[in-house]
Design an enzyme around this catalytic site. Structure first.
Site, mmCIF file in Angstrom:
data_model
loop_
_atom_site.group_PDB
_atom_site.id
_atom_site.type_symbol
_atom_site.label_atom_id
_atom_site.label_comp_id
_atom_site.label_asym_id
_atom_site.label_seq_id
_atom_site.Cartn_x
_atom_site.Cartn_y
_atom_site.Cartn_z
ATOM 1 N N SER A 651 0.856 -1.222 -0.089
ATOM 2 C CA SER A 651 -0.010 -0.016 -0.077
ATOM 3 C C SER A 651 0.743 1.408 -0.024
ATOM 4 O O SER A 651 0.251 2.372 -0.088
ATOM 5 C CB SER A 651 -0.974 -0.018 1.110
ATOM 6 O OG SER A 651 -0.315 -0.028 2.413
ATOM 7 N N LYS A 694 -5.658 3.649 9.207
ATOM 8 C CA LYS A 694 -4.929 4.442 8.403
ATOM 9 C C LYS A 694 -5.428 6.005 8.568
ATOM 10 O O LYS A 694 -5.076 6.997 8.487
ATOM 11 C CB LYS A 694 -4.844 4.118 6.875
ATOM 12 C CG LYS A 694 -4.029 2.998 6.643
ATOM 13 C CD LYS A 694 -3.994 2.557 5.410
ATOM 14 C CE LYS A 694 -2.877 1.252 5.208
ATOM 15 N NZ LYS A 694 -2.941 0.772 3.832
#
Length: 777
Positions: A651, A694
């Site tokens: 990611s 996140k």
């Protein structure tokens, strides 16, 4: 005699000359025989007495006359009639050879008698009185030989010396056999004698105890076990097994090692809850209230439990227990949630940590042949709670190992399968046990290390980390009241200010769960308890200043973004075991030979993302206004700070690409924009995991915007609205959209200056795609 033709032959001979021929058949067990099944040589006998025992059986006493050989059969039905010739003895002279053989035979016969082989008295008398060698040979053969074919050979031999040699040879073989049997018999009798001696002594002791008014322990144990068995609810197969073992126990001396093994096995069988159950609470409103009181949020888990109760209430006893797997970071309440579920549905709770176990016997148990054998930990756990339908939590299932002692994960496949666990076989119990009534819940921090087939059998429920607001609620509703009570200061009306709790959350703990938060609150309560005990003026309201006094300087420095927009520095978002965090990805290049240097303890997947980013930028070099020669004449260095911490995952692809584009084009990255996403060589942005964590990290770091993959838009439903408040989310499909939104200027803008193509990042319109130095300046 019992055969029809034999009966007819005897009755017919009795009416005539009273002579019959007794002859052996070649195959002893053959019932229907013809003339080809008989030997040629037999014995002519005189009938002395015939007695009818029943209609189909008679007893015939005969006396041998001489050896005969069948010449031919004159009749086969209804019985055999033959013409025979008498075999006369061949005359012999008693020489030295015959004497020696005869002496050997007599010694062999004496050895038979010494070995204790039962022989009739008449035989012993005859053996000592008969002097004729041929008669002795026949007598010894008939009594001492057990093999019919050997006897037949003796019968057929009419030369005395040969007959004696054969007899000596056969007797030698018989003696060897009897000697081995005698040794075994002596050993057995010795053991039996020891056992019988112990038995007689115990019986005497028992009698003495009865006279003294004392009871015998072994009888008492057996009686107690029988009483327990009578009261115990067990399946038929289990009851029969226990009854059989009790009988064995009664026949074994108490001092025998096997006695304790059997007794232990019976006690385990009686301890195991075969049919004992607790009654489920099927009041959904009450269950919901209990779950809400014990845990903040976690709506998905609560809904699942309430759905299960609703189905059970409608369907009844046949409902199979679900196999749940709670996956999440440490400290988010996975284990305590299992306890709340048990409390909500009125079942007993048992927890078993299986992290680190490597022996399959821990799950299936040991076989009873081993010393110190025990059932597996599943059966042991059920025996502790005394019910067959508890909530059974298997903690840390992602940390199960495997070695030469087997694979416990594979053993769990049967336990955690609702279609199979109704007949789970524990090696120690040896009979099937029904686990279908147990509600199994497993916990894990990550899914990757769980056996794929095991993962497929469970319903995965992810429990993400908590936001600061959620931690504040949990602290006020659960942790602070709990710690005030545990540290003995609950009577002193101590309160925590909101900003003080926030300070503990942000600067004294960094975690996805609340375990360390509870620990810090506990420390503060202990400090206040000490103040009270010492008679000092104690704190009533814990403020930020008091937190700093009690806990010292801040342990955690909040993740900070850059103070200004920088070239080659992109703000990425990461999902760590302790929740979310930001990563400042730095890139720079300098003269070299085209090498790429990666630092910051990056994993293989992250390194591959960097290579994919370089390949993407090189494929679009002309659109960025870059000269292709720049890649061969310079080295690129990518660094992710906090180099001691391992980092991995795909990611970071978007962040690395943005950092590289900024470094090559010289356009700064906007400092308060976070980004996450996996990239492909064609520049597509793929979805990522850990979205909530996140976004939490982005909010803590004060990011204004967050770039997310378009395919993650659907995952926003699971993110609390408090996290999203005040944050601008931009969803993208390609890396082109990312760089347009994250760099100060669009690197793809093209304009004409003096009929020349000039790219957007060239300052004052002086640069061109063909002049690297001008573009860089």
């Amino acid at each position: 005699m019992g055969r029809k033709n034999s009966l007819e032959a005897v009755r017919s001979a009795s009416k005539e000359h009273k002579i019959i021929v007794v002859i052996a058949q070649k195959e002893e067990n053959k019932e229907i025989v013809g003339k080809e099944d008989l030997y040629d040589i037999g014995t002519a006998c005189a009938i002395k007495q015939v007695t009818d025992i029943s209609e189909n059986e008679l007893k015939c006493v005969v006396e041998g006359i001489s050896r005969v050989k069948i010449k031919y059969f004159t009749q086969t039905e209804p019985y055999f009639r033959t013409s025979v010739e008498v075999i006369n003895e061949v005359p012999y002279t008693e020489d030295e050879e015959i004497k020696n053989i005869n002496t050997t035979i007599r010694l062999q016969v004496e050895k038979f008698i010494q070995l204790g082989i039962p022989l009739p008295t008449a035989f012993v008398v005859a053996a000592t009185n008969i002097s004729r060698h041929e008669v002795q040979a026949d007598l010894f053969a008939s009594y001492l030989l057990t093999n019919a074919s050997q006897k037949q050979k003796i019968l057929e031999e009419n030369i005395v010396s040969r007959r004696l040699k054969l007899l000596s040879e056969f007797l030698g073989e018989e003696l060897k056999k009897f000697e081995v049997q005698s040794q075994i018999r002596d050993k057995v009798q010795k053991e039996v004698g020891k056992t019988q001696r112990e038995y007689f002594l115990k019986q005497q002791l028992k009698t003495i105890k009865e006279e003294l008014g004392e009871s015998d322990t072994s009888d008492t144990v057996a009686n107690d076990i029988k009483k327990k068995l009578a009261k115990k609810k067990m399946p038929k197969e289990a009851r029969e097994k226990v009854t059989k073992e009790i009988k064995r126990l009664e026949s074994i001396p108490e001092m025998s090692p096997e006695y304790s093994y059997i007794r232990t096995y019976i006690e385990w069988m009686l301890d195991v809850p075969w049919k004992e159950k607790t009654k489920d609470i099927l009041d959904i409103l009450k269950a919901k209230k209990i779950l809400d009181e014990d845990h903040y949020d976690l709506e998905r888990v609560k809904v699942h439990i309430l759905d299960y109760l609703a189905v059970k209430k409608l369907k009844g006893k046949t409902t199979k227990g679900p196999i749940l797997c709670f996956v999440g970071p440490p400290g988010v309440g996975k284990t305590s949630l299992g306890q709340s579920i048990a409390k909500a549905i009125g079942r007993k709770f048992i927890r078993m940590s299986i992290g680190g176990i490597r022996d399959e016997a821990e799950i299936r148990g040991h076989r009873r042949t081993y010393v110190g054998a025990l059932p597996g930990r599943i059966i042991q756990g059920l025996s502790q709670v005394k019910t067959c339908n508890p909530v059974f939590m298997l903690d840390e299932i992602d940390k199960v190992g495997a070695d030469y002692r087997g694979d416990p994960s594979s053993a769990l496949l049967e336990v955690l399968d609702p279609e199979q666990n109704n007949s789970f076989r524990d090696h120690y119990l040896e009979i099937p046990y029904d686990l279908s009534n147990v509600m199994f819940i497993t916990t894990a921090n990550i899914l990757d290390t769980i056996h794929p087939a095991l993962r497929d059998r469970m319903e995965i429920i992810e429990i993400p980390g908590y936001s600061s607001e959620e931690k504040l609620h949990i602290a006020n509703r659960y942790l602070i009241p709990k710690q005030r009570k545990e540290q003995g200061v609950d009577k002193y009306d101590i309160k925590f200010a909101k900003d003080a709790v926030y300070l503990i959350i942000e600067e004294y703990t960094r975690e996805a769960g609340v375990r360390n938060l509870e620990r810090e609150i506990s420390k503060i309560c202990k400090k206040i308890a000490r103040e009270i005990v010492e008679g000092k003026k104690h704190t009533k309201i814990v403020t930020r200043k008091k937190v700093e006094d009690y806990l010292g300087i801040s342990k955690i420095q909040p993740s900070e973004i850059e103070d200004s927009n920088c070239i080659g520095v992109a703000t990425g978002l990461a999902y760590t075991p302790s929740g979310g965090d930001i990563l400042l990805i730095e890139s720079t290049y300098y003269k070299g030979t085209g090498k790429m240097i990666l630092t910051g303890k990056l994993g293989e997947v992250m390194q591959e993302s960097a290579k994919a980013a370089i390949s993407y930028i090189r494929s679009r070099a002309s659109e960025f206004g870059l000269d292709e020669k720049i890649f061969n004449k310079s080295d690129i260095h990518i660094h992710v700070p906090a180099g001691a911490i391992p980092k991995d995952g795909p990611s970071a692809g978007v962040s690395i690409t943005t950092s590289l584009v900024s470094a090559y084009t010289g356009i700064p990255v906007i400092r308060d924009i976070g980004m996450t996403g996996e990239i492909t060589l064609r520049g597509r942005v793929l979805p990522i995991g850990g979205l909530k964590e996140k976004l939490l990290a982005a909010k803590r770091a004060g990011l204004r915007k967050v770039i997310l993959p378009e395919k993650n838009r659907k995952d926003l439903d699971e993110v609390p609205k408090t996290i999203l408040r005040g944050m601008d989310l931009i969803f993208v499909n390609s890396i082109d959209e990312v760089v347009k939104n994250t760099l100060e200027r669009d690197p793809f803008i093209v304009k004409k200056v003096d009929n020349k193509t000039v790219f957007g990042h060239a300052e004052d319109g002086l640069g061109s795609s063909g002049d690297f130095s001008t573009t860089r300046n």
